[in-house]
Every structure is written in structure tokens, then in C-alpha cells.
Write an enzyme that holds these catalytic residues in place. Structure first.
Site, short mmCIF file in Angstrom:
data_model
loop_
_atom_site.label_atom_id
_atom_site.label_comp_id
_atom_site.label_asym_id
_atom_site.label_seq_id
_atom_site.Cartn_x
_atom_site.Cartn_y
_atom_site.Cartn_z
N PHE A 1 0.85 -1.20 0.00
CA PHE A 1 0.00 0.00 0.00
C PHE A 1 0.89 1.26 0.00
O PHE A 1 0.80 2.11 0.89
CB PHE A 1 -0.93 0.02 1.23
CG PHE A 1 -1.78 -1.22 1.38
CD1 PHE A 1 -3.00 -1.32 0.73
CD2 PHE A 1 -1.35 -2.29 2.17
CE1 PHE A 1 -3.78 -2.46 0.87
CE2 PHE A 1 -2.12 -3.43 2.31
CZ PHE A 1 -3.34 -3.52 1.67
N ASP B 1 1.15 -1.35 -4.97
CA ASP B 1 -0.10 -0.57 -4.94
C ASP B 1 -0.96 -1.00 -6.12
O ASP B 1 -0.44 -1.50 -7.12
CB ASP B 1 0.16 0.95 -5.00
CG ASP B 1 -0.95 1.75 -4.31
OD1 ASP B 1 -0.76 2.18 -3.17
OD2 ASP B 1 -2.02 1.91 -4.94
N ASN C 1 -2.47 -6.40 -5.99
CA ASN C 1 -3.36 -6.39 -4.83
C ASN C 1 -2.53 -6.92 -3.66
O ASN C 1 -2.07 -8.06 -3.66
CB ASN C 1 -4.55 -7.31 -5.12
CG ASN C 1 -5.51 -7.36 -3.93
OD1 ASN C 1 -5.11 -7.23 -2.77
ND2 ASN C 1 -6.78 -7.54 -4.24
N ALA C 2 -2.35 -6.10 -2.67
CA ALA C 2 -1.44 -6.46 -1.56
C ALA C 2 -1.92 -7.68 -0.79
O ALA C 2 -1.10 -8.44 -0.28
CB ALA C 2 -1.29 -5.27 -0.61
N ASP D 1 0.38 -0.22 5.30
CA ASP D 1 -0.35 1.04 5.54
C ASP D 1 -1.56 1.11 4.61
O ASP D 1 -1.60 1.92 3.68
CB ASP D 1 0.60 2.22 5.30
CG ASP D 1 -0.08 3.57 5.55
OD1 ASP D 1 -1.07 3.60 6.31
OD2 ASP D 1 0.39 4.57 4.99
N CYS E 1 -5.72 3.78 9.42
CA CYS E 1 -6.24 5.15 9.42
C CYS E 1 -7.76 5.16 9.52
O CYS E 1 -8.39 6.18 9.28
CB CYS E 1 -5.76 5.91 8.18
SG CYS E 1 -6.27 5.14 6.65
#
Ligand code: SAH
Length: 386
Positions: free
Chosen positions: A219, A241, A268-269, A289, A329
């Protein structure tokens, strides 16, 4: 100038007294005024200060100033000046100048990237006093250009249009700024937030100091972590990403800063981490992240399952003694839940994970203890003990 008076019920008064500037529609005794400044009073007529009023929002009132303070051009100028003065020690040229409620300026965000600025006016009350706000930004920051990124979805709750407009001057497509030893570029017109993620500024540099061997930034967006890792002396950095535009910005920054050994990978992580964990390659530093998985309360359980999957795989990918920097986040995922999730992932990973340090957003995103909404970023630095 006499302002319309809005009367607040005892519950709302209690909230204001507890240090939170918002009053909800349901906590008002008298309601109805044009968008803009209002005077607040309790049911006995005692003054409670001056506020922004939004006629269509559930958050009707956002208090700006206590009784006896006039909110005028000079007031905005003074608040901007004070916010800027609090950032005086920042060596980087990209940082947040105004973090809304955190700086006593509800619904206003102002970020600076080198010589340009980007602002967000996120309530109808604030829009109504736009001229004073823009004049204060112009006079205090003296930017070469000011862009208004008034496109976030919250503007709809205020019945405001979502738009990106130039307030004055020139704002280029790529706006250079410094972060530590690197020259980066924000993408103010179309990038995420106001053009990049300033909230991880200090964490980018913190992680860069751990650089060694093989590193992974899942990410990565514009590569805030990946670039600091490369600059810090990593042998190789893989940055993941799903956004090709973001990876292009990362590669341009790597070139501009003369950094090699960086692989920007469109992936795609979730899939990438799962497959990598099943393989043999191990990493000395891993960063996870992801975007906010929980945009509302109801989504927290699913979000936690997603965070756990990512962190579990990341832990499995660590070389002995390797570091994992992990963040969330999502405002609705609270600190306690975030750390419980990490413990859960550690248990399932089969690794002995040490908690090295706990982090949040950079200091230019001040969190007010009485306004939990001002703090949303949680992060931890972990180490695989064996
Ligand atoms: N680490 C960055 C910020 C990351 S924001 C920094 O410090 O600046 C989250 C990023 O995740 C966005 O760039 C978004 O494009 C990306 N993203 C969202 N879903 C993804 C997925 N499934 N796999 C990989 N990247 C994803």
C-alpha cells in the site's frame, strides 16, 4: 454586526463545556439561521460564544470562539498565524498548517507543499465566511497559489458542491516539497487527500532509519515509506499498490532523487502478501499502511478481519529480527481494537512479535484529547524476536 442567536439545550452545553466544539441538530433548542456565523446561548440566555452554523448538516454548530471574542478578519488572521507558529520547527517543506478542530478551526484543512497551499472548507458555515478564510491564508502563508480541494464526500452532508477550484495564483500538476533528505511531489489537483499523505511524514523518516537488506512497502501510494527506505540504504525495496498513477509518481521521485533498487509493482497487496508468505523470500523491513477499511461503525468487524489477514502475512514474511511498521487510518477502529488485532495476528503467525514503539500521525496533525475525531491514525513498530 449582530449575529443570529442559536439556543443550545443542556446536553449540547455539556458537550461544549467538555471541550468538544460540535453541537448536533437534536441538541438545539432553537434552530434556523443562514449558513455562517451565529452567537450561541443556553436556555437561560447566557452567552456560549461564536460558532459556524450549517443549516442542513446533522452537525449544526461548530464553535469557534468563547464569549467576548469577535470572529472577524483579524481573528482568522490570528488563528492562522498561531497555527503556523506551532509548526515553526518543521524542517520539511510539505506539512499540514491547519488540522481543523485540532487547531481550533473546525472544518478547515490547510496543507503546504513548498510554495503552494491546498485548503479544504468542509462545512457550509465555513463556506459562508470563505473570503475571510482565504484572505488569512493568502496573508499569512503568502503562497504562489492556493487550490481548494473541496471534493470530499463530507461536503454532501453540508449540501455543498464537491469541486476542485483554484482560489488564486498558480498550482502545478506536480508540486515539489521536501521530506527529510528527499524531494517529493504532491499531486494537488487529483491526488488523494490534498495531494499526498502528509500524516505519515514523520513515520516515513522513522522507518527510513531502520532500512537494511530487503524491504517491502505494501500500500505504498507515492512511496513515502519505500523512498525513505531506499534512501536509508536498503539493498532492495519492493513497493506495492493497485494504483498505476501512484506508482508512476513513486518512480518519478526515485529518478529525481537518484535512488536505485526500487521495484514498483502493481498488485493487490492481499494476494501478494499471501503468496509471498507461502514462498521463501523473507524481508528485513515490512510496511503495511492500507486505506481506511472501516468508513462507518458497522464495518469495523470486517475491517479488523482484513487488517488481521494483512498483518499475519506481514509477520510471517519477516526475517529474524526484522521490523514491521503497521498502521490503520480507520477512525472507527479504535486503538484498543487495533492492538488486540495485532496480538491476534501475532498469535496466529507463529512468530514472537515485540512491540517496539507506538505512533500516530505527525505532530502537524495535532489530536485534541477532547475531540477524538481529530485522531484517526494508529501505528505500531514491531520486531520479530526470532
Ligand atoms: N503508505 C502511503 C499511503 C497509503 S494510502 C503513504 O505513506 O503515503 C493506501 C494506498 O493503498 C492507496 O495508494 C491505494 O491505491 C492502495 N490500495 C488500496 N487497496 C489496495 C490493495 N488491495 N492492494 C494494494 N494497494 C491498495
Amino acid at each position: 454586526m449582530t449575529l443570529p442567536v442559536i439556543t443550545v439545550q443542556p446536553k449540547g452545553v455539556g458537550r461544549l463545556r467538555a471541550g468538544h466544539p460540535w453541537v448536533y441538530r437534536s441538541d438545539l433548542a432553537s434552530d434556523g439561521a443562514p449558513a455562517g456565523l451565529v452567537a450561541l446561548a443556553d436556555e437561560r440566555g447566557r452567552e456560549l460564544g461564536t460558532a459556524l452554523y450549517s443549516p442542513h448538516s446533522e452537525i449544526r454548530v461548530r464553535r469557534l470562539a468563547p464569549p467576548g471574542v469577535t470572529v472577524d478578519t483579524a481573528w482568522w488572521h490570528g488563528m492562522l498565524t498561531a497555527a503556523l507558529a506551532r509548526r515553526a520547527g518543521i524542517a520539511d517543506s510539505g506539512y499540514r498548517v491547519v488540522h481543523a478542530e485540532g487547531d481550533g478551526l473546525p472544518s478547515l484543512v490547510v496543507d503546504r507543499y513548498g510554495d503552494i497551499a491546498v485548503a479544504q472548507l468542509l462545512s457550509a458555515g465555513l463556506e459562508a465566511v470563505r473570503d475571510d478564510v482565504l484572505a488569512a491564508i493568502r496573508d499569512v502563508l503568502r503562497p504562489a497559489g492556493l487550490l481548494l480541494r473541496n471534493d470530499p464526500p463530507v461536503r454532501e452532508r453540508e449540501r455543498l458542491p464537491r469541486e476542485t477550484t483554484l482560489a488564486f495564483g498558480d498550482v502545478p500538476e506536480h508540486a515539489p516539497f521536501t521530506e527529510g533528505r528527499l524531494t517529493l511531489a504532491a499531486v494537488p489537483w487529483t491526488g488523494q487527500k490534498t495531494g499526498t499523505f502528509l500524516d505519515q511524514r514523520e513515520n516515513h523518516e522513522r522507518v527510513g532509519r531502520l532500512a537494511r537488506g530487503r524491504c517491502l512497502d505494501a500500500f505504498c501510494y507515492h512511496g513515502g515509506f519505500a523512498l525513505q527506505l531506499a534512501a536509508g540504504g536498503a539493498d532492495s525495496v519492493t513497493a506495492l499498490d493497485t494504483s498505476v498513477e501512484a506508482l508512476d509518481v513513486l518512480e518519478a521521485a526515485a529518478g529525481r532523487n537518484g535512488l536505485g533498487g526500487l521495484a514498483a509493482v502493481e498488485a493487490n497487496a492481499f494476494d501478494w502478501l499471501r503468496e509471498a508468505a507461502a514462498g521463501r523470500t523473507r524481508y528485513d523491513v515490512v510496511v503495511v499502511d492500507p486505506p481506511a477499511f472501516a468508513r462507518e461503525k458497522a464495518a469495523v468487524a470486517r475491517a479488523l478481519a482484513g487488517y488481521k489477514e494483512l498483518n499475519l502475512r506481514a509477520m510471517q514474511l519477516l526475517a529474524p529480527g526484522g521490523h514491521l511498521f503497521t498502521a490503520s487510518c480507520s477512525y472507527h477502529v479504535h486503538r484498543g481494537e487495533f492492538f488486540a488485532m495485532l496480538a491476534d495476528a501475532a498469535a496466529d503467525s507463529g512468530r514472537r512479535m515485540q512491540l517496539v514503539s507506538i505512533h500516530g500521525a505527525s505532530a502537524d496533525h495535532p489530536e485534541l484529547l477532547t475531540v477524538p475525531e481529530t485522531g484517526y491514525l494508529k501505528a505500531a513498530l514491531l520486531r520479530a524476536a526470532d
